[in-house]
Design an enzyme around this catalytic site. Structure first.
Site, mmCIF file in Angstrom:
data_model
loop_
_atom_site.group_PDB
_atom_site.id
_atom_site.type_symbol
_atom_site.label_atom_id
_atom_site.label_comp_id
_atom_site.label_asym_id
_atom_site.label_seq_id
_atom_site.Cartn_x
_atom_site.Cartn_y
_atom_site.Cartn_z
ATOM 1 C CE LYS A 45 15.909 -33.340 59.224
ATOM 2 N NZ LYS A 45 17.045 -33.074 58.313
ATOM 3 C CG ASP B 62 19.385 -38.001 57.826
ATOM 4 O OD1 ASP B 62 19.028 -38.964 57.103
ATOM 5 O OD2 ASP B 62 19.667 -36.872 57.382
ATOM 6 C CE LYS C 121 22.954 -37.741 56.860
ATOM 7 N NZ LYS C 121 23.042 -36.671 55.861
ATOM 8 C CG ASP D 124 18.605 -34.698 60.877
ATOM 9 O OD1 ASP D 124 18.820 -33.472 60.796
ATOM 10 O OD2 ASP D 124 18.310 -35.412 59.904
ATOM 11 C CG ASP E 258 21.150 -37.719 53.352
ATOM 12 O OD1 ASP E 258 20.523 -37.698 54.436
ATOM 13 O OD2 ASP E 258 22.367 -37.505 53.253
ATOM 14 C CD GLU F 100 16.405 -36.547 56.362
ATOM 15 O OE1 GLU F 100 17.131 -36.538 55.358
ATOM 16 O OE2 GLU F 100 16.712 -35.955 57.428
ATOM 17 N NE ARG G 250 15.444 -31.077 51.075
ATOM 18 C CZ ARG G 250 16.507 -30.623 50.408
ATOM 19 N NH1 ARG G 250 16.379 -30.212 49.152
ATOM 20 N NH2 ARG G 250 17.681 -30.580 50.984
HETATM 21 N N1 BES Z 1 20.258 -33.932 58.358
HETATM 22 C C1 BES Z 1 20.911 -33.529 57.180
HETATM 23 C C2 BES Z 1 21.543 -32.137 57.271
HETATM 24 C C3 BES Z 1 22.595 -31.913 58.319
HETATM 25 C C4 BES Z 1 23.911 -31.777 57.963
HETATM 26 C C5 BES Z 1 22.263 -31.747 59.642
HETATM 27 C C6 BES Z 1 24.882 -31.517 58.913
HETATM 28 C C7 BES Z 1 23.234 -31.493 60.610
HETATM 29 C C8 BES Z 1 24.539 -31.360 60.241
HETATM 30 C C9 BES Z 1 19.936 -33.543 56.004
HETATM 31 O O1 BES Z 1 18.889 -34.423 56.102
HETATM 32 C C10 BES Z 1 20.697 -33.954 54.809
HETATM 33 O O2 BES Z 1 21.092 -35.081 54.755
HETATM 34 N N2 BES Z 1 20.893 -33.023 53.889
HETATM 35 C C11 BES Z 1 21.598 -33.299 52.689
HETATM 36 C C12 BES Z 1 20.683 -32.908 51.547
HETATM 37 C C13 BES Z 1 21.136 -33.328 50.211
HETATM 38 C C14 BES Z 1 21.097 -34.825 50.051
HETATM 39 C C15 BES Z 1 20.203 -32.701 49.187
HETATM 40 C C16 BES Z 1 22.850 -32.442 52.701
HETATM 41 O O3 BES Z 1 22.808 -31.320 53.203
HETATM 42 O O4 BES Z 1 23.876 -32.933 52.258
HETATM 43 ZN ZN ZN Z 2 18.318 -34.970 57.984
HETATM 44 MG MG MG Z 3 19.297 -36.317 55.329
#
Ligand code: BES
Ligand code: ZN
Ligand code: MG
Length: 477
Positions: A246, A251, A258, A268, A327, A329, A331
């Site tokens: 990734k 992000d 966020k 990220d 968010d 993104e 996947r």
């Molecule tokens: N980049 C984040 C995940 C992340 C969290 C990376 C903490 C590093 C540290 C990912 O893109 C994300 O935002 N995930 C969301 C998904 C949700 C919206 C389904 C999450 O985990 O909250």
């Molecule tokens: Zn992310």
């Molecule tokens: Mg995200």
């Protein structure tokens, strides 16, 4: 830096590092150099202890290792010595190794020394070079055994990890998708792997719809990076491994912006970073395997052109995706990365690695990455490789019971269940949907281990988790 082997310290003058196991602390052997007698009251070789003395113009740093020591702990001790005692390094160093050290000990020590040169102050005016990095620096291994080749390997590992520290720690206005494609091209030509880049237009023509949905809302053009490594000597029954990382350079969450944690989201692209570092290292070590790696790089930004929650987009594999949350993104870009890899290159094994979900952090904390696979051989080899070097993984399920989480009414699949449970698992199920039932695929969610706090800086920074793990896994296949 030059590496030399010495059989004794007779003609050496400078700083001497002397790692000692607790069981050997009272051994005459370690006390016999230059008539130094150290009472075990002053130095008992307990783990994390050290003792420094100056004699005959040499500085001797005794390093306590406890009774036994794991790879990661040993590496950290040596990183600490290198980072915090560098004023004692001068322009040469000797590492005194008694016969009880194994290859993996020596590798950890020497990798640690090089990692200790890392300096987070990339933008500071008075940035100083660590003495160990000086081309005239003499590094002497004092031992009855020949440790040259393991020392060289240790330096290659740490060098790849240093590259990744930098890629992850540099800010997102420096490390854009184009910065990463330039890095890949430079590194490919330096170490020997091929690089192909698909920019916005080429990605559109190729049909990378999920990748572009994420990348189109940014001023920084998305870059779909494809890397291919074949060793100089090609064997008949060579394994072919596919890697996907990734590469979200920042992000923001997109329009589902966020609220918490955005500050750290330059990390990220750390999964992509692990793949870049592994490619450098695999090529540097000339491993006898074929590796094809894809890092889709994009910034998930807020803009009039950003994709919208409830949009339905098309993926490279031909399946439609309902966007529940912008968010989620990572996947999306990985879905296209996996489909592209499988359709065009058909690797025998596939590993993807990503800072994918906060849920994996909530589940496993900062101690290990989450491992998803239905392939027992891969599961064992990935875990064993990680255990050996302190980059641990722990399995979570991929049961079909979780499939309903990503079923959409309007499209083939949706990118988020909308529920605050089992987020790392439903993300993995989403990725699995795009693997075309490949029987040797593993997904590593490294959100909790790629970036964090430690003794080496005041702010969170990169760990380079995955560089050594992926390389070791490939070596062990
Ligand atoms: N980049 C984040 C995940 C992340 C969290 C990376 C903490 C590093 C540290 C990912 O893109 C994300 O935002 N995930 C969301 C998904 C949700 C919206 C389904 C999450 O985990 O909250
Ligand atoms: Zn992310
Ligand atoms: Mg995200």
């Amino acid at each position: 830096m030059k590496i030399n082997t010495l059989s004794n310290l007779n003609h050496f003058s400078g700083t001497v590092l002397i790692p000692v196991f607790e069981t050997d602390a009272s051994n005459n052997h370690i006390n016999s150099y230059n008539d130094i007698e150290i009472s075990t009251k002053l130095f008992s070789a307990k783990k994390d202890s050290h003792y420094i003395i100056e004699k005959n113009n040499n500085i001797y740093i005794y390093i306590g290792l406890g009774k036994t020591i794991e790879y990661k702990a040993l590496k950290t001790i040596f990183r600490r010595i290198s980072s915090k005692q560098k004023e004692h390094f001068g322009n040469n160093l000797a590492l005194l190794l008694t016969d009880n050290f194994e290859d993996n000990h020596v590798e950890a020590m020497i990798s640690g020394l090089l990692l200790g040169t890392y300096n987070l102050g990339h933008f500071k005016v008075d940035r100083k070079l660590h003495p160990f990095l000086d081309s005239d620096f003499d590094f002497n291994i004092v031992s009855a055994k020949d440790h040259q080749s393991i020392a060289k390997k240790a330096l290659k590992i740490a060098k790849a990890q240093l590259s990744v520290y930098e890629l992850v720690d540099l800010p997102p206005n420096t490390v854009t998708p184009k910065y990463l494609s330039a890095w890949a091209k430079d590194t490919g030509s330096k170490y020997g792997f091929q690089v192909e880049i698909l920019g916005y237009e080429a990605s559109k023509i190729a049909g990378l719809g999920a990748f572009l949905a994420v990348g189109k809302g940014s001023e920084n053009e998305p870059q779909f990076i494809i890397m291919k490594y074949t060793p100089k000597v090609v064997a008949q029954s060579m394994k072919h491994i596919g890697l996907v990382g990734k590469g979200i350079t920042f992000d923001t969450g997109g329009l589902n912006i966020k609220t918490a944690g955005m500050l750290h989201m330059k990390c990220d692209m750390a999964g992509g970073g692990a793949v870049f570092g592994a490619m450098q290292l695999i090529a540097d070590l000339q491993l006898p395997v074929q590796v094809t790696a894809i890092v889709p790089c994009a910034e998930n930004s807020v803009d009039a052109k950003s994709f919208l929650p409830s949009d339905v987009i098309n993926s490279y594999g031909g399946h439609s995706i309902e966007i529940i949350d912008t968010d989620a993104e990572g996947r999306l870009i990985l879905a296209d990365g996996l489909s592209y890899l499988i359709k065009n290159f058909k690797p025998e094994y596939i590993v993807d690695i990503a800072t994918l979900t906060g849920s994996s952090v909530a589940t496993l904390g900062f101690e290990c990455g989450a491992l998803f696979t239905n392939n027992i051989e891969m599961s064992q080899k990935l875990q064993q490789s990680g255990d050996a070097i302190g980059e641990r993984l722990w399995p979570l399920p991929l049961w079909d019971a979780y499939k309903s989480d990503i079923e959409s009414d309007i499209a083939d699949v949706k990118n988020y269940s909308g529920k605050p449970v089992a987020g790392a698992i439903s993300a993995a199920k989403f990725l699995e949907y795009f693997t075309q039932e490949h029987t040797a695929w593993a997904h590593l969610d490294i959100a909790g281990v790629a970036f964090g706090d430690d003794e080496f800086a005041k702010s969170k920074h990169a760990t380079a988790y995955g560089v050594h793990l992926l390389t070791k896994f490939i070596e062990n296949l």
